[in-house]
Write a protein that holds these residues in place. Sequence first.
Motif, PDB file in Angstrom:
ATOM      1  N   ALA A 286       0.834  -1.216   0.000  1.00  5.83           N
ATOM      2  CA  ALA A 286       0.000   0.000   0.000  1.00  5.83           C
ATOM      3  C   ALA A 286       0.865   1.261   0.000  1.00  5.83           C
ATOM      4  CB  ALA A 286      -0.928   0.001   1.215  1.00  5.83           C
ATOM      5  N   LEU A 287       1.931   1.263   0.802  1.00 12.42           N
ATOM      6  CA  LEU A 287       2.776   2.459   0.895  1.00 12.42           C
ATOM      7  C   LEU A 287       3.522   2.716  -0.418  1.00 12.42           C
ATOM      8  CD1 LEU A 287       4.239   2.289   4.537  1.00 12.42           C
ATOM      9  CD2 LEU A 287       2.029   3.138   3.761  1.00 12.42           C
ATOM     10  N   PHE A 288       3.983   1.638  -1.073  1.00 14.24           N
ATOM     11  CA  PHE A 288       4.615   1.800  -2.388  1.00 14.24           C
ATOM     12  C   PHE A 288       3.595   2.303  -3.421  1.00 14.24           C
ATOM     13  CE2 PHE A 288       8.370  -0.919  -1.227  1.00 14.24           C
ATOM     14  CZ  PHE A 288       9.350  -0.054  -1.696  1.00 14.24           C
ATOM     15  N   SER A 289       2.322   2.005  -3.193  1.00 12.24           N
ATOM     16  CA  SER A 289       1.257   2.432  -4.114  1.00 12.24           C
ATOM     17  C   SER A 289       0.787   3.858  -3.839  1.00 12.24           C
ATOM     18  CB  SER A 289       0.054   1.482  -3.990  1.00 12.24           C
ATOM     19  OG  SER A 289       0.443   0.150  -4.201  1.00 12.24           O
ATOM     20  N   ARG A 290       1.416   4.513  -2.856  1.00 16.58           N
ATOM     21  CA  ARG A 290       1.034   5.874  -2.437  1.00 16.58           C
ATOM     22  C   ARG A 290      -0.424   5.930  -1.984  1.00 16.58           C
ATOM     23  NH1 ARG A 290       5.116   7.883  -6.351  1.00 16.58           N
ATOM     24  NH2 ARG A 290       6.214   9.642  -5.380  1.00 16.58           N
ATOM     25  N   THR A 291      -0.831   4.918  -1.218  1.00 19.20           N
ATOM     26  CA  THR A 291      -2.190   4.869  -0.685  1.00 19.20           C
ATOM     27  C   THR A 291      -2.130   5.023   0.834  1.00 19.20           C
ATOM     28  OG1 THR A 291      -2.913   3.452  -2.491  1.00 19.20           O
ATOM     29  CG2 THR A 291      -4.260   3.414  -0.501  1.00 19.20           C
ATOM     30  N   ALA A 292      -2.875   5.991   1.352  1.00 18.86           N
ATOM     31  CA  ALA A 292      -2.921   6.225   2.807  1.00 18.86           C
ATOM     32  C   ALA A 292      -3.371   4.945   3.512  1.00 18.86           C
ATOM     33  CB  ALA A 292      -3.884   7.367   3.113  1.00 18.86           C
ATOM     34  N   THR A 293      -2.741   4.652   4.648  1.00 18.07           N
ATOM     35  CA  THR A 293      -2.940   3.351   5.290  1.00 18.07           C
ATOM     36  C   THR A 293      -3.381   3.493   6.747  1.00 18.07           C
ATOM     37  OG1 THR A 293      -1.390   2.258   3.802  1.00 18.07           O
ATOM     38  CG2 THR A 293      -1.708   1.239   5.959  1.00 18.07           C
ATOM     39  N   ILE A 294      -4.353   2.645   7.110  1.00 17.23           N
ATOM     40  CA  ILE A 294      -4.804   2.508   8.500  1.00 17.23           C
ATOM     41  C   ILE A 294      -4.484   1.079   8.916  1.00 17.23           C
ATOM     42  CG2 ILE A 294      -6.808   2.448  10.041  1.00 17.23           C
ATOM     43  CD1 ILE A 294      -8.181   4.475   8.148  1.00 17.23           C
ATOM     44  N   THR A 295      -3.761   0.922  10.027  1.00 13.14           N
ATOM     45  CA  THR A 295      -3.436  -0.427  10.484  1.00 13.14           C
ATOM     46  C   THR A 295      -3.395  -0.480  12.012  1.00 13.14           C
ATOM     47  OG1 THR A 295      -1.963  -2.325  10.155  1.00 13.14           O
ATOM     48  CG2 THR A 295      -0.910  -0.162  10.365  1.00 13.14           C
ATOM     49  N   SER A 296      -3.143  -1.659  12.546  1.00 17.59           N
ATOM     50  CA  SER A 296      -3.200  -1.876  14.003  1.00 17.59           C
ATOM     51  C   SER A 296      -1.953  -1.350  14.698  1.00 17.59           C
ATOM     52  CB  SER A 296      -3.338  -3.368  14.294  1.00 17.59           C
ATOM     53  OG  SER A 296      -4.444  -3.891  13.605  1.00 17.59           O
ATOM     54  N   ASN A 297      -2.151  -0.979  15.969  1.00 18.92           N
ATOM     55  CA  ASN A 297      -1.026  -0.487  16.776  1.00 18.92           C
ATOM     56  C   ASN A 297      -0.356  -1.642  17.524  1.00 18.92           C
ATOM     57  OD1 ASN A 297      -2.951  -1.145  18.652  1.00 18.92           O
ATOM     58  ND2 ASN A 297      -3.257   0.933  19.438  1.00 18.92           N
ATOM     59  N   THR A 298      -0.457  -2.862  16.964  1.00 19.79           N
ATOM     60  CA  THR A 298       0.057  -4.054  17.649  1.00 19.79           C
ATOM     61  C   THR A 298       1.153  -4.727  16.831  1.00 19.79           C
ATOM     62  OG1 THR A 298      -1.607  -5.408  16.540  1.00 19.79           O
ATOM     63  CG2 THR A 298      -2.184  -4.562  18.707  1.00 19.79           C
ATOM     64  N   SER A 299       1.855  -5.667  17.468  1.00 21.40           N
ATOM     65  CA  SER A 299       2.908  -6.508  16.886  1.00 21.40           C
ATOM     66  C   SER A 299       3.867  -5.671  16.048  1.00 21.40           C
ATOM     67  CB  SER A 299       2.303  -7.687  16.098  1.00 21.40           C
ATOM     68  OG  SER A 299       1.632  -7.280  14.932  1.00 21.40           O
ATOM     69  N   CYS A 300       4.210  -6.141  14.845  1.00 25.52           N
ATOM     70  CA  CYS A 300       5.230  -5.462  14.033  1.00 25.52           C
ATOM     71  C   CYS A 300       4.628  -4.420  13.108  1.00 25.52           C
ATOM     72  CB  CYS A 300       5.920  -6.502  13.163  1.00 25.52           C
ATOM     73  SG  CYS A 300       4.715  -7.197  12.020  1.00 25.52           S
ATOM     74  N   LEU A 301       3.312  -4.223  13.160  1.00 30.26           N
ATOM     75  CA  LEU A 301       2.675  -3.395  12.123  1.00 30.26           C
ATOM     76  C   LEU A 301       3.178  -1.942  12.110  1.00 30.26           C
ATOM     77  CD1 LEU A 301      -0.750  -5.171  12.348  1.00 30.26           C
ATOM     78  CD2 LEU A 301       0.843  -5.267  10.444  1.00 30.26           C
ATOM     79  N   PRO A 302       3.461  -1.330  13.256  1.00 30.89           N
ATOM     80  CA  PRO A 302       4.086   0.008  13.197  1.00 30.89           C
ATOM     81  C   PRO A 302       5.475   0.005  12.542  1.00 30.89           C
ATOM     82  CG  PRO A 302       3.038  -0.329  15.322  1.00 30.89           C
ATOM     83  CD  PRO A 302       3.026  -1.666  14.631  1.00 30.89           C
ATOM     84  N   GLU A 303       6.198  -1.125  12.609  1.00 26.88           N
ATOM     85  CA  GLU A 303       7.494  -1.219  11.927  1.00 26.88           C
ATOM     86  C   GLU A 303       7.310  -1.083  10.414  1.00 26.88           C
ATOM     87  OE1 GLU A 303      10.383  -4.410  13.011  1.00 26.88           O
ATOM     88  OE2 GLU A 303       8.888  -4.948  14.513  1.00 26.88           O
ATOM     89  N   ALA A 304       6.248  -1.720   9.905  1.00 24.15           N
ATOM     90  CA  ALA A 304       5.980  -1.686   8.460  1.00 24.15           C
ATOM     91  C   ALA A 304       5.309  -0.378   8.048  1.00 24.15           C
ATOM     92  CB  ALA A 304       5.094  -2.874   8.070  1.00 24.15           C
ATOM     93  N   GLY A 305       4.465   0.174   8.929  1.00 22.17           N
ATOM     94  CA  GLY A 305       3.648   1.339   8.562  1.00 22.17           C
ATOM     95  C   GLY A 305       4.341   2.686   8.710  1.00 22.17           C
ATOM     96  N   GLY A 306       5.364   2.758   9.575  1.00 27.96           N
ATOM     97  CA  GLY A 306       6.046   4.037   9.780  1.00 27.96           C
ATOM     98  C   GLY A 306       5.171   5.039  10.519  1.00 27.96           C
TER      99      GLY A 306
END
Length: 365
Positions: A286-306
């Motif tokens: 999604a980030l490479f596609s320049r699409t705004a992203t909503i994801t969980s504040n758990t596990s590794c997801l903040p590592e991927a989401g920035g």
Amino acid sequence: MKIAFDAKRFFHNTSGLGNYSRDLVRILSQYYPENEYLLLNKNSSERGKEILERPDVRFVETSKGNLSRQLKMGKDAQKEGADIFHGLSGELPLKWGKEPIKKIVTIHDLIFMRYPQYYSFFDRKIHLWKFKKAAASADKIIAISEQTKRDIITYLKVPETKIEVIYQGCHKAFKEQQSDEYIQTVKDKFNLPERYILNVGTIEERKNLLSIVKGINGSEIPLVVVGRKTNYYKKVEAFIRKNKMDKQVIFLEGVSMDELAVIYKLADIFVYPSFFEGFGIPIIEALFSRTATITSNTSCLPEAGGEDSVYINPGNDQDIGAKIKFLWENESERKRRAEKSFRFVQRFNDEPIAAQLMDLYKKIL
């Protein structure tokens, strides 16, 4: 250098571990063509065919027989004169010959330990046994996130010094600019709404699609879903039917990687409220596609989401709904976050990942 890979997933898995395996071999071959890359398996397939056409990549048919992957593949790699054997999906062969060979294993996640309710008793025991064996015999373990590294230390009792975190990237289709004609073709083929939010991933309880559906219930925001259905889909479908959301939630099937890249690009928002992931490749896509992203504040997801993705509590569908509504109604905020996230995601590009892998290979030799 001659590097052998357990290529079972490379040839036989369509997503997840298959994509990881194919991307890893592809980028090593692209940036370090002076080495030889051996793909070991009982048979090959059409998957990854274009990678096999590269002069430095070769398929090696392994010995036949029951449990040949566990008992014979390692010795086959040694007979081929491989310097390194890399198990790409949490496993290493159990038997080896006398020839020297270094061993690396990639461990993607230990979700079966954290969320045992999603796995059968038998599967949990087999997974744990395999992972412990591989971790013990490996010279180095690659964890695909800091979260997975912490879990390996906790559950497999491995010393931190044995583990390297090397993130994974995503398929090259998400980094390409498709033509206007192709984009229109995809739009027409799947009858996509003018505006929509997107969710991609296996439709299973851990990925938490139902919370998105509940979050947008009562709004007119269209949701497009791409993913393999499991039994959990029935629960989602029942809610959709009960709340007359059949036209609002659109399930797509038979989507190619190139088509998926367009579907990401056309989405206003990508929503990924998973309870737990080893890494979360769809976020990178999604980030490479320049699409705004909503994801969980758990596990590794903040590592991927920035820091410019929007974070939600995956257990709270009202939180999910409120943040979707906020971004849906604020185009400038969507664009700002998408552009900043696009800069952040460059760290998951092919070249830096290939360089980290090659550094590790050289280090253990």
